[in-house]
Each structure stands twice: as C-alpha cells, then as structure tokens.
Design a protein around this motif. Structure first.
Motif, mmCIF file in Angstrom:
data_model
loop_
_atom_site.group_PDB
_atom_site.id
_atom_site.type_symbol
_atom_site.label_atom_id
_atom_site.label_comp_id
_atom_site.label_asym_id
_atom_site.label_seq_id
_atom_site.Cartn_x
_atom_site.Cartn_y
_atom_site.Cartn_z
ATOM 1 N N TYR A 56 -0.855 0.097 -1.688
ATOM 2 C CA TYR A 56 -0.936 -0.492 -0.349
ATOM 3 C C TYR A 56 -2.363 -0.392 0.217
ATOM 4 C CZ TYR A 56 -0.137 -1.745 4.452
ATOM 5 O OH TYR A 56 -0.222 -2.369 5.667
ATOM 6 N N GLN A 57 -2.994 0.764 0.020
ATOM 7 C CA GLN A 57 -4.384 0.922 0.498
ATOM 8 C C GLN A 57 -5.294 -0.124 -0.123
ATOM 9 O OE1 GLN A 57 -5.726 4.909 -0.236
ATOM 10 N NE2 GLN A 57 -4.297 5.799 1.241
ATOM 11 N N GLN A 99 -4.644 -3.545 1.295
ATOM 12 C CA GLN A 99 -5.215 -3.693 2.636
ATOM 13 C C GLN A 99 -6.719 -3.899 2.631
ATOM 14 O OE1 GLN A 99 -3.975 -0.394 5.163
ATOM 15 N NE2 GLN A 99 -3.407 -2.005 6.602
ATOM 16 N N ARG A 142 3.054 -10.652 2.521
ATOM 17 C CA ARG A 142 3.108 -10.369 3.965
ATOM 18 C C ARG A 142 3.942 -11.418 4.694
ATOM 19 N NH1 ARG A 142 0.116 -11.872 8.340
ATOM 20 N NH2 ARG A 142 -1.087 -13.247 6.986
ATOM 21 N N ARG A 154 7.321 -1.026 5.841
ATOM 22 C CA ARG A 154 6.820 -0.567 4.555
ATOM 23 C C ARG A 154 7.553 0.701 4.159
ATOM 24 N NH1 ARG A 154 2.161 -0.094 6.513
ATOM 25 N NH2 ARG A 154 1.805 2.113 6.221
ATOM 26 N N GLU A 171 4.241 -4.819 8.089
ATOM 27 C CA GLU A 171 4.848 -4.041 9.171
ATOM 28 C C GLU A 171 5.921 -3.073 8.687
ATOM 29 O OE1 GLU A 171 5.691 -7.538 11.293
ATOM 30 O OE2 GLU A 171 3.527 -7.856 11.448
ATOM 31 N N LYS A 175 -8.086 -8.591 8.969
ATOM 32 C CA LYS A 175 -7.309 -7.649 8.159
ATOM 33 C C LYS A 175 -5.847 -7.697 8.567
ATOM 34 C CE LYS A 175 -10.495 -4.240 6.450
ATOM 35 N NZ LYS A 175 -10.372 -2.994 5.731
ATOM 36 N N GLU A 215 -1.655 -6.094 8.135
ATOM 37 C CA GLU A 215 -0.778 -4.976 7.795
ATOM 38 C C GLU A 215 0.580 -5.513 7.400
ATOM 39 O OE1 GLU A 215 -0.166 -1.567 9.989
ATOM 40 O OE2 GLU A 215 -2.251 -1.265 10.551
#
Ligand SMILES: [Zn+2]
Ligand SMILES: [Zn+2]
Length: 271
Positions: free
Chosen positions: A89-90, A93, A72, A109, A107, A103, A105
């Motif tokens: 990705y899930q 996360q 990240r 992707r 950005e 959490k 993300e």
C-alpha cells in the motif's frame, strides 16, 4: 439430488495489460487484483453474468500497474474494502494519482501480512510471498466448502515455500509467461529481457513445465495457465509445453488445462 456449485473461479483478464479474477464460494465473492479500469471490470463481470453488487472485497497481489490500475475507483464504486499488505500500500501511494494529479488514498483498507491466513466471509485466505520485483508480492490460496484454489502469477521461479503452498489445490491458476526462445529473439530491450528472465521476473513455460514434472501433486481438476506474454509467448506453445509436462506423469492427465487471456474472460470454472 441437488448438486450445488460451491466454488467458482472466473479469470476476467490476465496478462501485462491488466489482471482481475473472481473467486466465489457459496456465500462470499472476492476479486483478486484490479489491473483493468473500473468500467472494464464491471463490463467483463456483466458479460459473464456476474452481479458486481455481490462482490465482498478486492485483494491485491502487488503494486505493479497491471494489478492495481483500477483499484481505487473500483473499490469506491463497489463500496468494498481492499485487502493489501502494508508495504504494497505504501508503494502504491507513492505513485498513485487521481485525474488531477493529486495523491490518493484507498478509503476502506484491510492490511494483511504474507504467511498469515485470514477469513473473508466463509473463505479462508492465505497470502504467501513470491519472488518478484515488487516490494511485498504475494500469491494466494483460498479455501471454502472443502475446495482449495491457488493463484500464483508474477514470479521469477518456484521456491520450495511456493511449491508447498500450492499443494492440494483443486484449481491452480499459475503463470506461464514466456517462451524463452521468443523472449531472447523478441523486440524487448536487453535490460527488459534480463528483468523478465531474472529470479524476480516472470515464470517461463519451461520453468512451469519443470514444476509440473518434478514437484506438482496433480490434484487440480483445473489447471489455468496465466499471465501469458502477448509479445513473447504463444498460447499453443504454452499449452503444448504444459501438456507434455503433464503427459510425462500419466496420473496427471485428468487435469483439465485452460488458458487465461488478456482481452476476454475465461469461462468460469465451477466445483
Ligand atoms: Zn503482472
Ligand atoms: Zn508484476
């Protein structure tokens, strides 16, 4: 006559403490995995004389921390997209948190699916499924300037589909994780030993040797042994086992054998 080095592969780090590899064509530069901190990736790129400002994207093989730990921060710093499969990705996360425990993300992707090729710049990328205890783990092949590069670590065994994808590679970076004897007698708890040895664990020196003897087409100019265990392997054992397997087929002796390391980058391979 001017000869241009079109494709290069630089393994910045390989092993259970972090993985990151740079694959470059004459116009496009990709990082595969970001298991080191952003700072360490930048430091290693600089030590190899590579300009981090020219990286185009980061690609992720699977969600284990030795492949995603720095992703990240690195992607934000480099201002590049991250190519990652939807399920990976899930899963990322679910666990990823920033320094304050929130959490996070990624950005920028781009989603890929195993088995479906895509282009980044002039590099054709093919992700393919590998057997490993992650939600959607992949290896990659890259094609550019008439050169094929295969990167395949973190897999419990070599199914026919993986052997198929790795045919015709000019550079093949492949796992030689552990020596079975050392793993059996080593310090890991039995449950961990079982996991490593399982069909969704890691490829042993002997399993790689089997592939090199039985199914490998010998096309690679450079064969890079990767993801060596520091606990359960020794570089010389991995090298000897692979050399013996290659030596059984005289035609494969032109393959240059290299060993990727955890703590320092491997000299760039150029074709
Ligand atoms: Zn790994
Ligand atoms: Zn893994």
């Amino acid at each position: 006559m001017l000869t241009r080095m079109a494709v290069s592969v630089t393994v910045l780090a390989s092993g259970s403490k972090g993985n990151c590899t740079l694959v470059s064509s004459s116009t496009t530069r990709l990082l595969i995995d970001a298991g080191l901190s952003c700072r360490e990736v930048l430091r290693r790129l600089a030590s190899c004389g590579e300009d981090h400002g020219t990286i185009d994207a980061v690609l992720i093989t699977h969600e284990h921390s030795d492949h995603v730990a720095g992703i990240r921060v690195l992607a934000r710093r480099l201002k590049v997209p991250v190519y990652i499969s939807g399920p990976t990705y899930q899963e990322y996360q679910r666990f990823a948190r920033d320094a304050d425990g929130n959490k996070v993300e990624i950005e920028r992707r781009e989603q890929f699916s195993p088995g479906h090729s895509f282009h980044i710049g002039d590099i054709a990328v093919t992700p393919f499924t590998i057997p490993h205890d992650a939600v959607d783990p992949v290896g990659f092949t890259f094609r550019a300037d008439g050169i094929k590069v295969g990167i395949c670590t973190d897999l419990g065994y070599m199914p026919p589909s993986v052997r198929h994808h790795l045919r015709g590679c000019d550079v093949l970076m492949i796992e030689s994780n552990h020596d079975l004897e050392q793993l059996r007698n080593g310090p890991y708890p039995w449950s961990v030993k079982q996991r490593v040895m399982s069909r969704v664990g890691h490829l042993s020196n002997d399993a790689l040797a089997d592939f090199l003897t039985s199914d490998y087409d010998g096309q690679a100019e450079f064969l890079i042994l990767a993801h060596l265990s520091e606990q359960n392997n020794h570089p010389e054992i991995a090298r000897m086992t692979a050399e013996r397997a290659l030596g059984n087929q005289r035609s494969l002796l032109h393959n240059q054998l290299m060993l990727a390391a955890q703590h320092e980058p491997l000299a760039a391979v150029r074709l």
